[in-house]
Design a protein around this motif. Sequence first.
Motif: not given
Length: 85
Positions: A1-7, A9-10, A47, A49, A52
Amino acid sequence: VDPQREWLKEPLANWAKDIFLSESFRKRGIFNQQQVRKEFEKYISMKVNLNSFHLWQWLSLELWFRTFIDGNKFPERCFTNTSLS
């Protein structure tokens, strides 16, 4: 998973939204601000990711314009109230 996907969102969702809704982003006329807002809100509400990368590119382009065209200086600490761990 690319970190920006989580970043995105939060913890950086509000930061990204502020950029997408900013006057400078709108005035550039490169993107349709309302469509970008809808795309970002759609991404945030999912829901799962999905990709992005396009959002990250739009943010990077706006920040590039602010820095190199508008002459804005980046604050020394861009993410003072976030945790990227």
